[in-house]
Design a protein around this motif. Structure first.
Motif, PDB file in Angstrom:
ATOM      1  N   MET B   1      23.785  18.637   2.370  1.00  0.00           N
ATOM      2  CA  MET B   1      23.875  19.829   3.224  1.00  0.00           C
ATOM      3  C   MET B   1      23.509  19.456   4.653  1.00  0.00           C
ATOM      4  O   MET B   1      22.533  18.757   4.890  1.00  0.00           O
ATOM      5  N   ALA B   2      24.285  19.957   5.593  1.00  0.00           N
ATOM      6  CA  ALA B   2      24.045  19.606   7.002  1.00  0.00           C
ATOM      7  C   ALA B   2      22.795  20.289   7.523  1.00  0.00           C
ATOM      8  O   ALA B   2      22.367  21.332   7.034  1.00  0.00           O
ATOM      9  N   LEU B   3      22.257  19.685   8.569  1.00  0.00           N
ATOM     10  CA  LEU B   3      21.132  20.294   9.279  1.00  0.00           C
ATOM     11  C   LEU B   3      21.642  21.568   9.943  1.00  0.00           C
ATOM     12  O   LEU B   3      22.672  21.545  10.619  1.00  0.00           O
ATOM     13  N   GLU B   4      20.949  22.672   9.728  1.00  0.00           N
ATOM     14  CA  GLU B   4      21.336  23.919  10.390  1.00  0.00           C
ATOM     15  C   GLU B   4      20.337  24.221  11.492  1.00  0.00           C
ATOM     16  O   GLU B   4      19.127  24.141  11.261  1.00  0.00           O
ATOM     17  N   MET B   5      20.861  24.589  12.676  1.00  0.00           N
ATOM     18  CA  MET B   5      19.965  24.962  13.762  1.00  0.00           C
ATOM     19  C   MET B   5      20.301  26.375  14.208  1.00  0.00           C
ATOM     20  O   MET B   5      21.449  26.664  14.537  1.00  0.00           O
ATOM     21  N   TYR B   6      19.310  27.228  14.144  1.00  0.00           N
ATOM     22  CA  TYR B   6      19.481  28.643  14.501  1.00  0.00           C
ATOM     23  C   TYR B   6      19.083  28.811  15.953  1.00  0.00           C
ATOM     24  O   TYR B   6      17.912  28.689  16.299  1.00  0.00           O
ATOM     25  N   LEU B   7      20.077  29.069  16.794  1.00  0.00           N
ATOM     26  CA  LEU B   7      19.842  29.027  18.233  1.00  0.00           C
ATOM     27  C   LEU B   7      20.461  30.189  18.991  1.00  0.00           C
ATOM     28  O   LEU B   7      21.506  30.713  18.601  1.00  0.00           O
ATOM     29  N   ASP B   8      19.823  30.554  20.081  1.00  0.00           N
ATOM     30  CA  ASP B   8      20.403  31.472  21.049  1.00  0.00           C
ATOM     31  C   ASP B   8      20.163  30.798  22.400  1.00  0.00           C
ATOM     32  O   ASP B   8      19.012  30.657  22.823  1.00  0.00           O
ATOM     33  N   LEU B   9      21.217  30.370  23.050  1.00  0.00           N
ATOM     34  CA  LEU B   9      21.035  29.562  24.255  1.00  0.00           C
ATOM     35  C   LEU B   9      20.487  30.316  25.460  1.00  0.00           C
ATOM     36  O   LEU B   9      20.251  29.725  26.506  1.00  0.00           O
ATOM     37  N   PHE B  10      20.255  31.647  25.295  1.00  0.00           N
ATOM     38  CA  PHE B  10      19.555  32.363  26.358  1.00  0.00           C
ATOM     39  C   PHE B  10      18.069  32.014  26.328  1.00  0.00           C
ATOM     40  O   PHE B  10      17.344  32.253  27.278  1.00  0.00           O
ATOM     41  N   SER B  11      17.636  31.490  25.197  1.00  0.00           N
ATOM     42  CA  SER B  11      16.223  31.173  25.035  1.00  0.00           C
ATOM     43  C   SER B  11      15.962  29.731  25.443  1.00  0.00           C
ATOM     44  O   SER B  11      16.660  28.815  24.998  1.00  0.00           O
ATOM     45  N   GLN B  12      14.949  29.546  26.252  1.00  0.00           N
ATOM     46  CA  GLN B  12      14.636  28.219  26.770  1.00  0.00           C
ATOM     47  C   GLN B  12      14.374  27.206  25.649  1.00  0.00           C
ATOM     48  O   GLN B  12      14.959  26.112  25.659  1.00  0.00           O
ATOM     49  N   GLU B 161       7.761   6.346  33.595  1.00  0.00           N
ATOM     50  CA  GLU B 161       9.026   5.826  34.097  1.00  0.00           C
ATOM     51  C   GLU B 161      10.263   6.412  33.436  1.00  0.00           C
ATOM     52  O   GLU B 161      11.367   6.325  33.973  1.00  0.00           O
ATOM     53  N   GLN B 162      10.087   6.947  32.262  1.00  0.00           N
ATOM     54  CA  GLN B 162      11.271   7.424  31.535  1.00  0.00           C
ATOM     55  C   GLN B 162      11.169   8.887  31.125  1.00  0.00           C
ATOM     56  O   GLN B 162      10.067   9.413  30.950  1.00  0.00           O
ATOM     57  N   ILE B 163      12.295   9.493  30.917  1.00  0.00           N
ATOM     58  CA  ILE B 163      12.343  10.891  30.490  1.00  0.00           C
ATOM     59  C   ILE B 163      11.749  11.019  29.090  1.00  0.00           C
ATOM     60  O   ILE B 163      11.832  10.090  28.275  1.00  0.00           O
ATOM     61  N   SER B 164      11.104  12.177  28.821  1.00  0.00           N
ATOM     62  CA  SER B 164      10.536  12.425  27.497  1.00  0.00           C
ATOM     63  C   SER B 164      10.748  13.895  27.144  1.00  0.00           C
ATOM     64  O   SER B 164      11.310  14.653  27.946  1.00  0.00           O
ATOM     65  N   LEU B 165      10.228  14.301  25.998  1.00  0.00           N
ATOM     66  CA  LEU B 165      10.314  15.700  25.577  1.00  0.00           C
ATOM     67  C   LEU B 165       9.666  16.610  26.629  1.00  0.00           C
ATOM     68  O   LEU B 165      10.093  17.750  26.816  1.00  0.00           O
ATOM     69  N   ALA B 166       8.658  16.105  27.310  1.00  0.00           N
ATOM     70  CA  ALA B 166       7.963  16.909  28.320  1.00  0.00           C
ATOM     71  C   ALA B 166       8.926  17.373  29.405  1.00  0.00           C
ATOM     72  O   ALA B 166       8.958  18.555  29.764  1.00  0.00           O
ATOM     73  N   ASP B 167       9.737  16.456  29.923  1.00  0.00           N
ATOM     74  CA  ASP B 167      10.676  16.816  30.990  1.00  0.00           C
ATOM     75  C   ASP B 167      11.729  17.791  30.481  1.00  0.00           C
ATOM     76  O   ASP B 167      12.137  18.720  31.193  1.00  0.00           O
ATOM     77  N   LEU B 168      12.174  17.563  29.266  1.00  0.00           N
ATOM     78  CA  LEU B 168      13.199  18.425  28.681  1.00  0.00           C
ATOM     79  C   LEU B 168      12.683  19.849  28.527  1.00  0.00           C
ATOM     80  O   LEU B 168      13.331  20.815  28.921  1.00  0.00           O
ATOM     81  N   VAL B 169      11.477  19.966  27.984  1.00  0.00           N
ATOM     82  CA  VAL B 169      10.865  21.282  27.802  1.00  0.00           C
ATOM     83  C   VAL B 169      10.597  21.935  29.157  1.00  0.00           C
ATOM     84  O   VAL B 169      10.782  23.137  29.329  1.00  0.00           O
ATOM     85  N   ALA B 170      10.205  21.133  30.137  1.00  0.00           N
ATOM     86  CA  ALA B 170       9.938  21.673  31.476  1.00  0.00           C
ATOM     87  C   ALA B 170      11.202  22.198  32.130  1.00  0.00           C
ATOM     88  O   ALA B 170      11.226  23.308  32.667  1.00  0.00           O
ATOM     89  N   ILE B 171      12.260  21.419  32.085  1.00  0.00           N
ATOM     90  CA  ILE B 171      13.454  21.806  32.836  1.00  0.00           C
ATOM     91  C   ILE B 171      14.074  23.097  32.300  1.00  0.00           C
ATOM     92  O   ILE B 171      14.482  23.966  33.081  1.00  0.00           O
ATOM     93  N   VAL B 172      14.105  23.272  30.989  1.00  0.00           N
ATOM     94  CA  VAL B 172      14.738  24.490  30.465  1.00  0.00           C
ATOM     95  C   VAL B 172      13.946  25.737  30.846  1.00  0.00           C
ATOM     96  O   VAL B 172      14.510  26.804  31.062  1.00  0.00           O
ATOM     97  N   GLU B 173      12.607  25.591  30.931  1.00  0.00           N
ATOM     98  CA  GLU B 173      11.780  26.738  31.340  1.00  0.00           C
ATOM     99  C   GLU B 173      12.015  27.072  32.798  1.00  0.00           C
ATOM    100  O   GLU B 173      12.103  28.244  33.180  1.00  0.00           O
ATOM    101  N   ILE B 174      12.120  26.039  33.626  1.00  0.00           N
ATOM    102  CA  ILE B 174      12.296  26.260  35.059  1.00  0.00           C
ATOM    103  C   ILE B 174      13.674  26.857  35.351  1.00  0.00           C
ATOM    104  O   ILE B 174      13.851  27.603  36.315  1.00  0.00           O
TER     105      ILE B 174
END
Lengths: 230, 241
Positions: B1-12, B161-174
């Protein structure tokens, strides 16, 4: 701090702060050698130039491991659980079990922590700072939000298991319990009419042993002073 | 069974999980959840996720909520590049430090701005009082300053020096307040430069795809049927007004 290296683990704590207690308990429970530097927020010790240099956000807790300075109890606990040889139940290595702890610790920030803290803020801190009595409407609102969180703890996380994330105590229970103790500082026992949560508390205290009581002495004193006033 | 992701892209947090999975070529079934239509309160969704929030995943029998927990789980399971969530104890701690701070540090303020500027006027039919708006703006600005000075500082990315989950989480909130028409990058050179680096690492196409919805918010909210949104009234009164 310049020029002086910490030779062991140092933690800057105010035991009136819930996340500080969680760290205090974790270190003692796991017998991790460390030095506690007390920071009394009520005396403004977090606003000194020296402390501000250490942590520009002027908050507690702060951990210093040799040169490495770390804030945020969530991050500190996970760092300690990984670095030191602590039992695996605290922050399990198994991906699904670890994910459960990460899930709770994330949810904690916007649920357990702010809602329990707000009750304490409204009933104890604000009146103390302003000299005005607590605003009953605001206290009521805060209690309603907290009640909602307590129900979620009972019906979601603790539904079919003895601890928040499984069969054994983890960082989740530690963080949650320290938050839920806070309103006691104002003489309010928020768990007293909730048998399921009281049983859970009993299990948590049992797992933590002496370290739990020791971390909460300052809060208990505050409770006694608050009760004397009522 | 495939991985299912329940998402609404309005949400950061849904965007960060979406970007992370796509960037790392993790295949999944996109299960759309419309938060503004209250789908998270439905019976079906309750079976996936008792916390009733998006994002949520279902990986075989295993269901999980909270974007941060989800991304760490996926990083481990799919053995993504180390820089996302470094194995090095101290680098990992830096990432965790930001991920912990941000819940109340920025997420709350960016979200609030979106509600105050767009959703509340639509749902309540009135503009938000100036003092509340000013207060919220001040909080947001304080957070952005902390992100620039303490978390990014002189480094290219939050953890180094490199991108991480921190930057990803930050950018979507901003990006959230931007969806409400507030350009938070204006006048913030350091933050803008960091954003450019993050976008480059993620890839412009993926970044734009994830943010298409939120950037069209102003138009979308204008055309929404406000009667359907009335379920949010009690929450608004309690949280914002």
């Amino acid at each position: 701090m310049a020029g002086r290296k910490a030779v062991e683990l140092e933690v800057y704590l105010d035991l009136l702060s819930q996340p500080c207690r969680a760290i205090h308990i974790f270190l003692n429970c796991n017998k991790i050698p460390h030095k506690v530097k007390t920071v009394a927020i009520r005396k403004g010790e977090n606003r000194t130039p020296e402390y501000t240099k250490l942590n520009p956000m002027q908050k507690v807790p702060v951990m210093v491991d040799n040169d490495f300075v770390l804030t945020e109890s969530d991050a500190i606990l996970k760092y300690l659980a990984t670095k030191y040889d602590v039992p695996g139940n605290w922050y399990p290595r198994h991906p699904e079990r670890r994910a459960r702890v990460d899930e709770y610790t994330a949810w904690h920030h916007t649920n357990t922590r702010p809602h329990a803290a707000k009750v304490f803020l409204m009933e104890v801190l604000l009146p103390h700072m302003t000299g005005q009595p607590a605003d009953p409407l605001k206290v009521e609102r805060a209690l309603a939000d907290l009640s909602d969180t307590l129900e979620k703890l009972e019906n979601m996380f603790l539904k079919r298991q003895p601890f928040l994330c499984g069969d054994d105590i983890s960082l989740a229970d530690l963080l949650a319990m320290c938050e839920l103790m806070q309103p006691l500082g104002g003489g309010r026992d928020i768990l007293k009419d909730r048998p399921k949560l009281l049983s859970w508390k009993g299990r948590v205290q049992s797992a933590l042993g002496d370290s739990f009581g020791k971390a909460h002495t300052v809060l208990y004193s505050l409770r006694d002073r608050s009760k004397a006033k009522l | 069974m495939a991985l299912e992701m329940y998402l609404d892209l309005f949400s950061q947090p849904c965007r960060s999980v979406y970007i992370f999975a796509k960037k790392n070529n993790i295949s999944f079934d996109f299960m759309k959840v419309s938060l503004l239509e209250g789908e998270q309160y439905g019976e079906e969704f309750g079976k996936i996720n008792m916390i009733r929030k998006a994002p949520a995943i279902r990986d075989g029998d295993f269901c999980l909520a909270e974007s941060i927990a989800i991304m760490k789980y996926l990083a481990e399971k799919y053995q993504t590049s180390d820089h996302w969530y470094p194995a090095d104890l101290q680098k990992r701690a830096r990432v965790n430090e930001y991920l912990s701070w941000q819940h109340m540090g920025i997420r709350m303020h960016g979200s609030k701005m979106f509600w105050l500027r767009l959703l509340i006027p639509k749902i309540m039919g009135v503009e938000v009082p100036k003092d509340k708006m000013d207060g919220a703006l001040e909080d947001l600005e304080g957070s952005l300053k902390l992100i620039e000075e303490k978390f990014i500082g002189d480094k290219p990315f939050i953890a180094g020096e490199q991108i991480s989950l921190a930057d990803l989480v930050a950018i979507v909130e901003i990006m959230q307040p931007i969806g409400s028409g507030l350009d938070v990058f204006e006048g913030r050179l350091k933050l803008s430069a960091w954003r450019d680096r993050v976008q480059a690492e993620i890839g412009k196409e993926l970044f734009d795809e994830a943010h298409q919805g939120i950037l069209a918010s102003q138009e979308m909210v204008k055309n929404m049927d406000s009667s359907k949104l009335q379920i949010f009234k009690p929450k608004i009164l309690r949280l914002f007004l």
